[in-house]
Design a protein around this motif. Structure first.
Motif, PDB file in Angstrom:
ATOM      1  N   ALA A 247       0.647  -1.142  -0.055  1.00  0.00           N
ATOM      2  CA  ALA A 247       0.164  -0.067   0.203  1.00  0.00           C
ATOM      3  C   ALA A 247       0.789   1.192  -0.080  1.00  0.00           C
ATOM      4  O   ALA A 247       0.574   2.531  -0.471  1.00  0.00           O
ATOM      5  CB  ALA A 247      -0.850  -0.065   1.146  1.00  0.00           C
ATOM      6  N   THR A 248       2.162   1.089   0.396  1.00  0.00           N
ATOM      7  CA  THR A 248       2.894   2.227   0.605  1.00  0.00           C
ATOM      8  C   THR A 248       4.146   2.064  -0.492  1.00  0.00           C
ATOM      9  O   THR A 248       5.035   3.105  -0.465  1.00  0.00           O
ATOM     10  CB  THR A 248       3.602   2.315   1.917  1.00  0.00           C
ATOM     11  OG1 THR A 248       4.477   1.110   2.137  1.00  0.00           O
ATOM     12  CG2 THR A 248       2.372   2.582   2.987  1.00  0.00           C
ATOM     13  N   CYS A 252       3.381   0.671  -7.085  1.00  0.00           N
ATOM     14  CA  CYS A 252       1.856  -0.258  -7.112  1.00  0.00           C
ATOM     15  C   CYS A 252       0.817   0.745  -7.704  1.00  0.00           C
ATOM     16  O   CYS A 252       1.011   2.226  -7.345  1.00  0.00           O
ATOM     17  CB  CYS A 252       1.596  -0.609  -5.803  1.00  0.00           C
ATOM     18  SG  CYS A 252       2.576  -2.121  -5.163  1.00  0.00           S
ATOM     19  N   SER A 254      -2.943   2.705  -8.054  1.00  0.00           N
ATOM     20  CA  SER A 254      -3.783   3.187  -7.051  1.00  0.00           C
ATOM     21  C   SER A 254      -4.723   2.027  -6.771  1.00  0.00           C
ATOM     22  O   SER A 254      -5.114   1.989  -5.574  1.00  0.00           O
ATOM     23  CB  SER A 254      -4.771   4.258  -7.560  1.00  0.00           C
ATOM     24  OG  SER A 254      -3.688   5.284  -8.025  1.00  0.00           O
ATOM     25  N   LYS A 257      -2.874  -0.335  -4.224  1.00  0.00           N
ATOM     26  CA  LYS A 257      -2.958   0.484  -2.628  1.00  0.00           C
ATOM     27  C   LYS A 257      -4.054   0.606  -1.971  1.00  0.00           C
ATOM     28  O   LYS A 257      -4.360   0.111  -0.746  1.00  0.00           O
ATOM     29  CB  LYS A 257      -2.361   1.815  -3.067  1.00  0.00           C
ATOM     30  CG  LYS A 257      -0.984   1.819  -3.458  1.00  0.00           C
ATOM     31  CD  LYS A 257      -0.498   3.582  -3.938  1.00  0.00           C
ATOM     32  CE  LYS A 257       0.671   3.438  -4.264  1.00  0.00           C
ATOM     33  NZ  LYS A 257       1.298   5.035  -4.441  1.00  0.00           N
TER      34      LYS A 257
END
Length: 304
Positions: A247-248, A252, A254, A257
């Motif tokens: 997620a950070t 990756c 959107s 995330k």
């Protein structure tokens, strides 16, 4: 029955207890010597045909406790009775190992393998010797040869995976764990270990995202397989760690995330439900590991 009546109750109970230890494969060396030593040399007839199994049992117990006097007495009896027995030769090898005569033990085991190449115990003892000498490359080589011949020896696959993990050879460890998962498709512990290896592989890879996603999926499967009422804490923590990483990660998308934020929050909620929510007024202080995970999830700007 007539012979049993001639024995004292304590002697008879000792014989029966030793048999139970053998039948249940319980290794209690101190108890074995306590029960057997007063009887095996002075009253061997009370064991009947099991006396040679008792000698073997006592040898193993004596090696555990470094009682070489008792070991040698039993070994002499077995060697005279069964001079060509591979089972007795294996006990001799264990005696050599206990005295740290590893080269002699290795020579003995290799000579036994020349006679019977399918002797799995000898191959495993060679692995143990290599590990005792710190020769982990040699241990891996021996295990690789072993699993080629005994592909359903799951303990060997697990041991081989551990050796590869120790040397950071994650791709080879993954292969070993895949063999275990194929054979034990509902064992959540293998999924957990696989996920841990993929997590480590991701952190040491130049393209970590694929490995990290795989790790998260296997942690999730481990959570599912561990049961509704006993969800694996380690797998939940693994899900949070993987999801937070993805997620950070700026590489990756959107959607990735957003999805991983949801996974992290869900796993943290399951963890909180398992142990109960910590209130500020509670007498117990939340463990630092729990607070650290809470901080990770909160850093995703989600109101839990």
């Amino acid at each position: 029955m007539e012979f049993e009546n001639q024995m004292s109750v304590s002697d008879f109970e000792a014989v029966q207890q030793l048999k139970r230890l053998r039948d249940d494969n319980i290794r209690n060396s101190e108890l074995v010597l306590k029960l057997a030593e007063p009887l095996i040399f002075s009253k061997p007839r009370m064991f009947g045909d099991d006396i040679y199994n008792v000698y073997e049992q006592v040898i193993v117990a004596g090696l555990d406790l470094a009682r070489f006097d008792v070991v040698d007495q039993c070994m002499d009896i077995l060697d005279k009775k069964f001079p060509d027995s591979m089972r007795v030769h294996k006990l001799k090898g264990l005696r050599l190992e206990a005295c740290q005569q590893f080269e002699d033990a290795e020579t003995l085991y290799k000579s036994m393998l020349e006679i019977d190449s399918s002797n799995a115990i000898c191959r495993k003892r060679l692995v143990a010797i290599k590990k005792a000498l710190g020769d982990f490359s040699g241990a891996k080589k021996e295990l690789c040869e072993h699993v080629q011949n005994f592909q359903t020896d799951f303990e060997a696959w697990h041991e081989l995976a551990d050796l590869y993990i120790q040397d950071c050879e994650y791709s080879k460890a993954v292969f070993c764990l895949e063999e275990l998962i194929l054979s034990h498709a509902y064992n959540h512990l293998y999924y957990e270990k696989y996920a841990q290896v993929k997590y480590s592989q991701a952190l040491s890879s130049s393209s970590p995202i694929e490995h990290m996603e795989t790790a998260r999926k296997y942690f999730a499967q481990a959570v599912k397989l561990s049961g509704e009422n006993s969800k694996s804490v380690r797998a939940l923590i693994g899900m949070i760690m993987c999801s937070h990483y993805l997620a950070t990660n700026p590489k990756c998308s959107s959607k990735q995330k957003k999805d991983n934020v949801k996974f992290a929050v869900w796993a943290f909620e399951m963890l909180t439900n398992k142990y109960g929510k910590y209130e500020e007024a509670a007498e117990l202080t939340p463990p630092s590991s729990y607070l650290g995970l809470a901080a990770l999830v909160e850093s995703l700007n989600i109101n839990i």
